[in-house]
Design an enzyme around this catalytic site. Structure first.
Site, PDB file in Angstrom:
ATOM      1  CG  HIS A  65     -19.271  -0.935  20.487  1.00 33.40           C
ATOM      2  ND1 HIS A  65     -19.618  -1.850  19.379  1.00 33.40           N
ATOM      3  CD2 HIS A  65     -18.086  -0.557  20.568  1.00 33.40           C
ATOM      4  CE1 HIS A  65     -18.658  -1.615  18.517  1.00 33.40           C
ATOM      5  NE2 HIS A  65     -17.645  -0.978  19.125  1.00 33.40           N
ATOM      6  CE1 TYR A 115      -5.487   3.375  11.217  1.00 35.94           C
ATOM      7  CE2 TYR A 115      -7.310   2.953  12.566  1.00 35.94           C
ATOM      8  CZ  TYR A 115      -6.371   2.654  11.571  1.00 35.94           C
ATOM      9  OH  TYR A 115      -6.245   1.524  11.060  1.00 35.94           O
ATOM     10  CD  GLN A 116      -5.520  12.367  18.909  1.00 41.21           C
ATOM     11  OE1 GLN A 116      -6.848  12.309  18.829  1.00 41.21           O
ATOM     12  NE2 GLN A 116      -5.240  13.689  19.288  1.00 41.21           N
ATOM     13  CD  GLN A 138      -1.657  -0.064   3.466  1.00 43.09           C
ATOM     14  OE1 GLN A 138      -2.658   0.355   3.291  1.00 43.09           O
ATOM     15  NE2 GLN A 138      -1.343  -0.376   4.824  1.00 43.09           N
ATOM     16  CG  HIS A 187      -9.973   3.111  10.289  1.00 44.54           C
ATOM     17  ND1 HIS A 187     -10.030   1.525   9.859  1.00 44.54           N
ATOM     18  CD2 HIS A 187      -9.153   3.787   9.617  1.00 44.54           C
ATOM     19  CE1 HIS A 187      -8.869   1.696   9.142  1.00 44.54           C
ATOM     20  NE2 HIS A 187      -8.530   2.733   8.802  1.00 44.54           N
ATOM     21  CG  LEU A 199      -0.034   4.088   5.386  1.00 42.03           C
ATOM     22  CD1 LEU A 199      -0.035   5.635   5.433  1.00 42.03           C
ATOM     23  CD2 LEU A 199      -1.004   3.478   6.180  1.00 42.03           C
TER      24      LEU A 199
END
Lengths: 743, 743
Positions: free
Chosen positions: A461, A256-257, A144, A410, A146
């Site tokens: 959840h 992801y932060q 990828q 996500h 990325l």
């Protein structure tokens, strides 16, 4: 453009080799590290201390690397495979070897990096797209794009480190064969990713922008900042505007932060070094510093809150946050960041890393303040919020209340879910992502099919599921357009409370959740209180799950267990993954307004009891059950962890769930004692009176408390006076909420 | 007898109060601590160091206790209940407060202990048998007499500490009301337990014998040593003779060895102080010191090997072993014991505790040697053995091979089972006991019904199950009469190997297991090799389970998973607790002599692969399957942990299982890399030639090794020369076994 820009550079560099301190050569290195940093670091490694220790360790590793032959293989494997891992370790090795060259001045290090770069320069122009490429983000060296961007972010820094040790011809080969084609592949040839306001876009723009500084291509920098067409529809600045909320919350969540932070802070640091006039770290009220700090704050016992797609073992010691904290400390010198740096235990060989090392050597660290906090979501801070409630020290009780927006691809369908932490551990938990990162045998290391079929579904959840369907019917596009509404957030000593609602998750069902973390000082006890009020036009089946961590100890009602056969709880939307272990008919088991209690024992040695009201006569519930489940059905590849949950199922039109979670006692088989293994909550009474509501908690020893809440939509200050009437007695309270001792 | 003995004591004590240093008063305290110890400790608490720190901490706790009212409740609750825990905390508090009195001389501490003792003296004579008593070991203060004995072991020491601060009348009240009746209850009134050669007997004899020293009743001491009738059929000396093997192994296993150690070393220390001429610590070639050391050696990463009924969280930091290690260090001053004391992090306020503290203050500790070792079982060392194989450091690879005798009532039916450890964790594990110690809601804190129905059954272990029946058909009495035969144990650098067999576990089936832990230095790899040879008269179903710890990653064969319904694997002997998750038909999946491989990922971040031969043409197997199971069926109270296993099932008359366990690679999601996630064992070939056998291991990179073994019953030395022929090539090797590189 490319050829034009190369010419003057080549010329200047040629001059650089013939005189003592040429103008441009003086600019290398100048991305994250500049010449002043190098000078300070060179001095530091002559003296004992944390920095010298880190240097010595890195030197040994780099020296060992130098004894290995250079290998730049033809790309073949997906994530976790050999060529994938080799190219990853190569860029790390080039970076490490390059910084050692800067600190030692020993040419052998520069030579090793040069030789590897030259091999890349030979290979790269011959490469087609990667044989295992991902359709939405293609790479050449990697499956990828990325990873290709991450490669360039590291490699351009390594090249910058050894720039002065290269001949013009070598520079030309490397730039022409490797740097420029990768930068162009990531930008001009991948416009969709490059212009995307998303972490993939941040990596790409950082890689290209930093390369622009080193290769002196201002257009690359401009494109990185303002998109390929300089139209400001994408690019780094737009990412800074949109991807973080005003509180520094990243819309995909802390996992992801953390990942996104790396290119943000790395590129920002390079911008600061090269173009300080852009005041990048002051931009948007210091959004980058807020983003670094909030990433730390969104952790518990060193691990990030596992919101949305998140691998649960990631935490504050990840390299991205080591970089972030060092850069932040370099900017503001906040001694509380040193507390985090100390826990990270990873000193970087950068100018900021040196400052951190010196701060720790001088014992300047102060405790990082893990306190209750509101993190508004959305570019303008009005797309819901993540609420973190804390009591006591960093590893004491915490509640995470997720009232954020969806968080793009996500995101999980888990509006108004919560998690509870205590004594260092997850107690009421979130599954996180279903993924074994880079484990080829597990679906190539990618997100597993069970990530979609289980982990993203609402039933995975701790929030309301209506009629066994996920929020927004599991439609990401629709979900991205809606978000909960934060009603209020109020934090004071011993009481943090917040409320939020959503009416778009289901067609005709709205729900409002109020969560409070309360320190009852007289009892030396901290409890969580949960009020989930559901309203609808017609009857539905409501499921409210608790995914608990630990071993079930006891319930105060009979369960009918499935002994020799197990079936699934349902057949879709995640329910197909749940084995039905036992059920309890609460309507039959309990009188009106009695408590259903479930007690479990966590690995931390403490007991936890969730007490919840059943058969409340203010509801029109026709039927209440408690369902006990275990994860693992319809999982042919055994990809799921064996977690357990209990689900409070109610058939009703309107229903209010009222629950208390209570940590108690201790199980210590090593020292052979067990304390307070049973809950001390004797009864709950829910009172409602217009906009005021109260939960009365009666303890087994006779003590009674009232959590009185003002649910008004209007503004409330600490001085707002309210009076709630409970059983004919008037109880005054002030502000948004207050805990009253009533006996 | 009682009255007769009281008279002279009263007289002497009366004299003691009227002159300066009377003969008898000079003897208090004189159990674990003597007056010389007190003098040294009083000096030590005037100086900084570990001992003073421990004293300060204890002083604070004791001072806090003094502010609480004394409560000696009427016994009511079983283990874990209020009165049970209160009487436990009372004896601990009396002990702690008593030692603080000795160290400070402050009478307020003596007074507090005295007042509590007087309350016991008032209560005890009024007590009937405990309302929740256990039929086989009744108590009065506690539900079982065992706790009563533990109470007296502590209380007699507390009484000894404050003896000099009491008036004769107070002594008379305490002795007459509490000490003497408890001692008589434990001895004359509980002859069965008192005379029993069992840890309950050790606690009882220790309590009574120590009371005999303090109350000057030599007959009590004699009875404690030689049984109630002084017939030497029971008593402490007989316990010392029979309960430990010559290697210091306790026949119930390390969990109960740890528990039994406390009264053994405490009473022995008191004997040594009062009657050194008995040379108790030299008795039986220093068996008590061996017992202490072997308890330490039977641990991994601080936790005891969970053999037989064992709660898995118990380890070397338990108070019993803190006492044991301190007393041992006091006797021999071995600096390697300080390594353990440092990990225990618990300094005792005793003379020996002071020596430990001073040793640690002076940094005298040396690493405790965790090495491969043979622990013979049985009074004469010929009832089988426990074999511990280790490579590398303490937390590197270890194999535990259990070829011991049954171990009485707490024994499990698990002849020739094994466990594998690596990188700090259990990899192939034993369930231990099914019990939540002192958790009232879990069957009163006692052993759960599932301890018998699951934990003790053979299928709960990693050894052969024939026709779904447990060893000895689960008959404890029969099992106690039989034991495996140790064939050999051989430990050298890089190779530890042992073999044992049993032919009494099943009617017509005999099995011999050979386990080896091999360090292949050229590969920097440590593997375990397992050869299980089963012979019978007629065909049977053989099940060989692996209870693995971790998440299944991959198998090199297809599995048919149960997706939406689960059933149990069987209906008795533990099989009723196993859900059948998936099955694989290995006969269909694999060609002859191929490997079936199962890979899992442990929480320690490493991968483990078990590779086992299938369809071996030297067996007459008709059918081979791999069954994947999960624990938890027929468990209405959710008492069991959700462990997983895979079971290699073979239908045959004779069969030899040949397997290799291989740790490999690393999964590091925090640092985002995954290394060597797949096994590197390419093939196994099993060779047999008369008494010689060999396992050939072919690796994926072409390297080949041969583990050659001489299985002769005759004596073998390192010089014994053997030659095994493999595919026409002669391979000479020496000794019991040798690893040969053959390519």
């Amino acid at each position: 453009m490319t050829r034009l820009a190369l010419k003057p550079l080549t010329f200047i560099v040629f001059v650089a080799c013939s005189i003592a301190l040429p103008a441009v050569a003086a600019n290398h290195p100048n991305l994250v590290i500049n010449q002043q940093d190098v000078k300070a670091m060179k001095l530091a490694i002559t003296q004992p201390g944390a920095f010298k220790d880190a240097f010595d360790a890195k030197l040994s590793a780099v020296d060992l690397g130098l004894t290995q032959p250079i290998e730049v293989p033809t790309p073949k494997d997906a994530g976790g495979g050999y060529t994938h891992e080799k190219h990853k370790s190569n860029y790390q090795q080039m970076y490490d070897t390059g910084i050692i060259y800067q600190l030692t001045g020993d040419k052998k290090y520069a030579k090793y990096v040069k030789n590897m770069l030259l091999q890349y320069a030979q290979l790269y122009p011959t490469l087609p797209l990667h044989p295992k490429r991902k359709s939405n983000n293609e790479g050449k060296l990697f499956w990828q794009g990325l990873n290709e961007a991450v490669w360039l972010v590291h490699t351009i820094q390594a090249y910058d480190f050894i720039y002065d040790a290269l001949t013009p011809a070598e520079r030309n080969s490397i730039e022409k064969g490797a740097i420029t084609p990768v930068a162009l592949f990531l930008s001009e040839q991948s416009p969709h990713t490059f212009n995307k306001v998303h972490n993939h876009g941040t990596w790409a723009t950082a890689a290209v922008g930093m390369s622009g500084y080193v290769l002196d291509k201002p257009l690359w920098v401009e494109r990185a900042l303002y998109d390929l067409n300089l139209a400001k529809k994408g690019g780094f600045m737009r990412q800074l505007n949109e991807l973080f909320s005003p509180d520094g919350y990243y819309n995909e969540g802390p996992y992801y932060q953390r990942y996104a932070l790396m290119p943000f802070v790395t590129f920002a640091k390079a911008i600061e070094q090269n173009e300080p006039q852009r005041k990048i770290f002051q931009y948007r009220d210091g959004i980058l510093l807020k983003a670094i700090t909030s990433t730390v704050e969104l952790s518990y016992n060193k691990l990030f809150f596992p919101l949305n797609d998140a691998i649960k073992s990631k935490g504050i010691d990840t390299i991205e946050l080591v970089n972030g904290v060092a850069i932040a400390y370099g900017l503001n010198g906040d001694p509380r960041l040193l507390d985090i740096a100390q826990q990270q235990n990873n000193i970087l060989l950068t100018g900021d890393g040196l400052k951190v090392a010196q701060g720790l050597d001088n014992h300047l660290q102060q405790p990082f303040p893990f306190t209750s906090a509101l993190f508004r979501d959305g570019q303008h801070g009005d797309d819901g919020a993540l609420v973190v409630m804390r009591q006591g020290e960093a590893n004491d009780q915490a509640i995470v209340f997720k009232a954020t927006a969806q968080g793009l691809g996500h995101g999980h369908f888990d509006k108004l879910t919560w998690q509870f932490y205590d004594a260092g551990n997850e107690i009421v938990s979130d599954y996180g992502a279903a993924r074994f990162l880079n484990v080829e045998a597990k679906f190539g290391g990618r997100y597993l099919p069970e990530n979609k079929s289980w982990a993203k579904q609402t039933i995975a959840h701790n929030t309301l599921v209506v009629d066994e369907k996920s929020h927004f019917n599991g439609d990401v596009k629709f979900a991205n357009k809606h978000h909960p509404k934060l009603a209020f957030y109020d934090a004071k000593q011993d009481l943090t409370i917040s409320s939020a609602s959503i009416d778009t998750a289901y067609d005709d069902v709205a729900f409002k959740r109020t969560l409070a973390l309360v320190n009852i000082k007289q009892r030396d006890a901290v409890i969580g209180i949960d009020i989930m009020r559901v309203t609808a036009d017609k009857p539905h089946q409501y499921d409210l799950p608790i995914h608990y961590q630990g071993q079930l100890i006891d319930t105060n009602f009979d369960r009918q267990a499935s002994l020799a056969q197990l079936s699934t709880l349902g057949n879709k939307n995640g329910y197909q993954h749940l084995w039905s272990l036992a059920t309890a008919n609460l309507t039959k088991e309990k009188a009106a307004n009695e408590l259903a209690k479930v007690t479990w024992l966590n690995d931390n040695g403490h007991f936890y009891t969730l007490s919840t009201l059943v058969n409340t006569n203010f509801n029109n519930a026709t039927d209440e059950q408690m369902l006990f489940t275990q994860l693992g059905a319809n999982d042919p590849n055994m990809n799921l962890r064996q977690q357990q949950s209990f689900i409070h199922r109610v058939n009703a039109t309107n229903h209010t769930y009222v629950s208390v979670i209570e940590p108690h006692g201790e199980y210590n088989p090593s020292k052979e004692y067990t304390l307070a293994a049973t809950s001390s909550v004797a009864g709950l009474i829910y009172h409602q009176q217009d906009e005021l509501e109260a939960v009365q908690i009666n303890f087994t020893d006779g003590q009674q408390y009232l959590l009185a809440i003002n649910q008004t939509d209007k503004a409330v200050t600490q001085d707002t006076q309210n009076v709630i009437s409970v059983n004919g007695v008037q109880y005054p309270f002030s502000g948004r909420a207050q805990l009253l001792s009533i006996k």
